[in-house]
Design a protein around this motif. Structure first.
Motif, PDB file in Angstrom:
ATOM      1  N   ILE A  89       0.814  -1.212   0.000  1.00  0.00           N
ATOM      2  CA  ILE A  89       0.000   0.000   0.000  1.00  0.00           C
ATOM      3  C   ILE A  89       0.846   1.260   0.000  1.00  0.00           C
ATOM      4  O   ILE A  89       0.564   2.216  -0.717  1.00  0.00           O
ATOM      5  N   ASN A  90       1.894   1.225   0.788  1.00  0.00           N
ATOM      6  CA  ASN A  90       2.725   2.415   0.880  1.00  0.00           C
ATOM      7  C   ASN A  90       3.781   2.486  -0.214  1.00  0.00           C
ATOM      8  O   ASN A  90       4.623   3.375  -0.208  1.00  0.00           O
ATOM      9  N   GLY A  91       3.709   1.544  -1.123  1.00  0.00           N
ATOM     10  CA  GLY A  91       4.673   1.563  -2.212  1.00  0.00           C
ATOM     11  C   GLY A  91       6.101   1.427  -1.726  1.00  0.00           C
ATOM     12  O   GLY A  91       7.036   1.825  -2.407  1.00  0.00           O
ATOM     13  N   ALA A  92       6.253   0.844  -0.562  1.00  0.00           N
ATOM     14  CA  ALA A  92       7.591   0.732   0.012  1.00  0.00           C
ATOM     15  C   ALA A  92       8.382  -0.398  -0.634  1.00  0.00           C
ATOM     16  O   ALA A  92       9.592  -0.463  -0.508  1.00  0.00           O
ATOM     17  N   GLN A  93       7.675  -1.239  -1.321  1.00  0.00           N
ATOM     18  CA  GLN A  93       8.343  -2.422  -1.868  1.00  0.00           C
ATOM     19  C   GLN A  93       7.466  -3.047  -2.948  1.00  0.00           C
ATOM     20  O   GLN A  93       6.241  -2.965  -2.883  1.00  0.00           O
ATOM     21  N   ARG A  94       8.102  -3.682  -3.934  1.00  0.00           N
ATOM     22  CA  ARG A  94       7.334  -4.391  -4.963  1.00  0.00           C
ATOM     23  C   ARG A  94       7.271  -5.871  -4.609  1.00  0.00           C
ATOM     24  O   ARG A  94       8.162  -6.401  -3.951  1.00  0.00           O
ATOM     25  N   PHE A  95       6.191  -6.521  -5.108  1.00  0.00           N
ATOM     26  CA  PHE A  95       6.046  -7.946  -4.837  1.00  0.00           C
ATOM     27  C   PHE A  95       5.779  -8.677  -6.134  1.00  0.00           C
ATOM     28  O   PHE A  95       5.641  -8.050  -7.193  1.00  0.00           O
ATOM     29  N   SER A  96       5.693  -9.971  -6.048  1.00  0.00           N
ATOM     30  CA  SER A  96       5.426 -10.744  -7.265  1.00  0.00           C
ATOM     31  C   SER A  96       4.062 -10.353  -7.802  1.00  0.00           C
ATOM     32  O   SER A  96       3.157 -10.027  -7.040  1.00  0.00           O
ATOM     33  N   PRO A  97       3.908 -10.395  -9.106  1.00  0.00           N
ATOM     34  CA  PRO A  97       2.642  -9.999  -9.741  1.00  0.00           C
ATOM     35  C   PRO A  97       1.454 -10.715  -9.117  1.00  0.00           C
ATOM     36  O   PRO A  97       0.399 -10.115  -8.897  1.00  0.00           O
ATOM     37  N   LYS A  98       1.658 -11.974  -8.821  1.00  0.00           N
ATOM     38  CA  LYS A  98       0.564 -12.752  -8.257  1.00  0.00           C
ATOM     39  C   LYS A  98       0.099 -12.149  -6.929  1.00  0.00           C
ATOM     40  O   LYS A  98      -1.084 -11.922  -6.694  1.00  0.00           O
ATOM     41  N   VAL A  99       1.051 -11.880  -6.067  1.00  0.00           N
ATOM     42  CA  VAL A  99       0.730 -11.307  -4.763  1.00  0.00           C
ATOM     43  C   VAL A  99       0.097  -9.921  -4.910  1.00  0.00           C
ATOM     44  O   VAL A  99      -0.930  -9.622  -4.293  1.00  0.00           O
ATOM     45  N   GLU A 100       0.680  -9.108  -5.747  1.00  0.00           N
ATOM     46  CA  GLU A 100       0.148  -7.753  -5.911  1.00  0.00           C
ATOM     47  C   GLU A 100      -1.289  -7.782  -6.417  1.00  0.00           C
ATOM     48  O   GLU A 100      -2.138  -7.019  -5.959  1.00  0.00           O
ATOM     49  N   ALA A 101      -1.548  -8.683  -7.340  1.00  0.00           N
ATOM     50  CA  ALA A 101      -2.899  -8.785  -7.884  1.00  0.00           C
ATOM     51  C   ALA A 101      -3.878  -9.221  -6.799  1.00  0.00           C
ATOM     52  O   ALA A 101      -4.988  -8.693  -6.684  1.00  0.00           O
TER      53      ALA A 101
END
Lengths: 331, 331
Positions: B26-38
């Motif tokens: 939410i805070n854009g502090a870190q990116r995650f795998s596409p699956k998780v983000e979706a």
DNA sequence: CTGTTAGCGCTTTCAA
DNA sequence: TTGAAAGCGCTAACAG
């Protein structure tokens, strides 16, 4: 290095009591033995303790803050509303978080939804049409709206624009005016109410109304539209302006154009902003009781927050203020 | 029954990830795998999740709110300051919590100290004397002050009142005025700066200044003091008013008393409020750039909050606005 | 009258 | 790239 601010735990330790006791004491929720109270009091002053309102808010869910959204804070009508609302809020221990939407009406919804999470309630003045405002009723916080609503179940505070416009027009008619024009501002939701009141009075007198529409409710706009009104083929003998600001701009430019007010033409407005009384000739107007509206809206909102039941619509009677910018016409 | 608002835990559960992951995403502090983000994205929209800003604030200590304290929000000078400050704040993701102190100067300290706990920084316009303001520097939040300070180590934004007053007076002198009076407001900290500039110009011209002191910086007060000024034994041929409001009130009453402006007397003010341009004759004034001052103060404060180093004093050059309320005198 | 004990909803190490 | 766990400072049952 400066140590971080003392917490309720530091106070409790210093006074050798529990945090619960300190909490209750601070909030006046309960009395304790003189010894304990004295110890707490001493600890608080020694440590310079201040309760952290954020932590408190998170638990209680109350922020003691009210959001107020207006269209343009430099418009005296809104400054006065803010003045009235702020006074009442302060008296009851609340602060006002201001939102000035004029410049970005597109983001209004987002802005207000975000705001709703940070306040205990909000008061909204909006240019949106009621049909686009359904989301407002879904906001999970008490909300008071300025203006009349047909469908939405929101408590409102409104001036009787229709009635005010009617009596203003009626007054002009009684002074003998025949060619009355309305310099309106159709983007406003109140414009049609005023127009309705004007038309009703005109109809009763068997007169035709000329309508000119402005792009902004400002002095500059009144000034801009002046020439087309006073130098047109059929100059009106009276002009009703959407608000005092437009009237002031119009009057200034009319003077430049050699049109004397009220000799050649009467001019009137709405709002009763303080400056209307200080121009020459003084501007007659419909006093919408801006400050009172703000205060009333805040009182109503705080009542809702308190859990009191309030009437859906609070209508504030406008008052006609007669001044020198009108003059009787020969019959 | 309506279930309470979804929390970050609900989102985490729905997306079968941890709350830490949701928070970081939410805070854009870190990116995650596409699956998780979706999955997180879907959970958020399904649940209609909104991050609770109070909980966030308690942890981070930042509220994204700035406190602005002014003397009277219905005074156009302050409305404009607020307008400018608010615009800058909004652009950078901050909201403005307003304090209007006029009515209760006694509680100013308490009010501001309390305010300081709920905001990330504050901008203050005060009537207090510098010697009574030491506590302000001790407030544990960034603070920008309006006006010049001698001792206190606070960043400030000030107009050059002395310079503005000097050039205004010099202009009147050059027009041939001999009996110049100042309708001041000594309760204001800026009054003496203006008075200083006026005196300097008067001295250079070898003229004497008459000073009248008002009780409030308002139109009503300008109106009230008018008769004693224009009907006194030695009527001034030019009047400098502490602000435009007083000048407007004065001009209105002067007209009532049969004193023509600028024929019998020139009148000038300070602030350049919009209404000065729309009275007849138009009011010459010193434009203090109110809106710009508000914007500048907010920019400066946000810079301090960001940790940037800022200059202690930001001075804003005033601009002389010439209009019809002055007229040359026969030498 | 006073204290114990859970959290409020979120961020933030730190570890995996 | 992800999660477990420890709180932020305070209040709110519930016990004693």
């Amino acid at each position: 290095m400066k140590k971080s601010a003392p917490t309720i735990r530091d106070v409790a330790a210093a006074a050798t009591v529990s945090t619960a006791t300190v909490s209750k004491y601070i909030n006046g929720a309960q009395r304790f033995s003189p010894k304990v109270e004295a110890a707490i009091e001493a600890a608080i002053t020694n440590l310079g303790y201040k309760s952290n309102p954020l932590a408190k808010s998170m638990i209680t869910g109350r922020t003691n803050t009210i959001g107020l959204s207006v269209l343009d804070i430099t418009n005296p009508h809104f400054s006065s509303i803010l003045k009235g609302a702020n006074r009442v809020a302060n008296d009851q221990g609340y602060s006002v978080l201001l939102v000035d939407t004029e410049e970005t009406p597109s983001r209004e919804r987002r802005t207000l939804e975000d705001l709703s999470l940070r306040v205990d309630g909000m008061i909204v003045f909006s240019r949106m049409r009621e049909s686009e405002m359904a989301w407002m009723a879904d906001i999970d916080k008490p909300l008071v709206f300025f203006g009349s609503l047909n469908e939405l179940p929101l408590p409102t505070v409104a001036s009787d624009d229709h009635g005010g416009a009617f009596m203003l027009t009626r007054h002009l008619v009684m002074l003998g005016h025949k060619r009355i024009a309305y310099l309106g501002f159709s983007k406003s939701r109140r414009d049609e109410e005023r127009l309705g009141g004007i038309r009703e009075a005109m109809k009763a007198a068997g007169l035709e109304l000329t309508v000119v529409d402005a792009d902004a409710p400002s002095m500059a706009e009144g000034e801009r539209l002046c020439s087309s009104i006073v130098l047109g083929a059929q100059r009106p003998d009276a002009l009703i302006c959407y608000n005092d600001l437009m009237a002031l701009g119009f009057m200034k430019e009319a003077a430049n154009l050699g049109v004397a007010i009220p000799r050649d033409m009467s001019v009137v407005g709405f709002d009763n902003i303080p400056y209307g009384k200080y121009v020459s000739p003084a501007l007659p107007t419909v006093d919408l009781q801006s400050e009172r509206m703000g205060a009333t809206a805040m009182e109503k909102l705080l009542a809702v927050i308190r859990g009191d039941t309030v009437e859906k619509l609070t209508k504030i009677a406008p008052q006609l203020i007669l001044r020198a910018s009108t003059q009787a016409r020969p019959a």
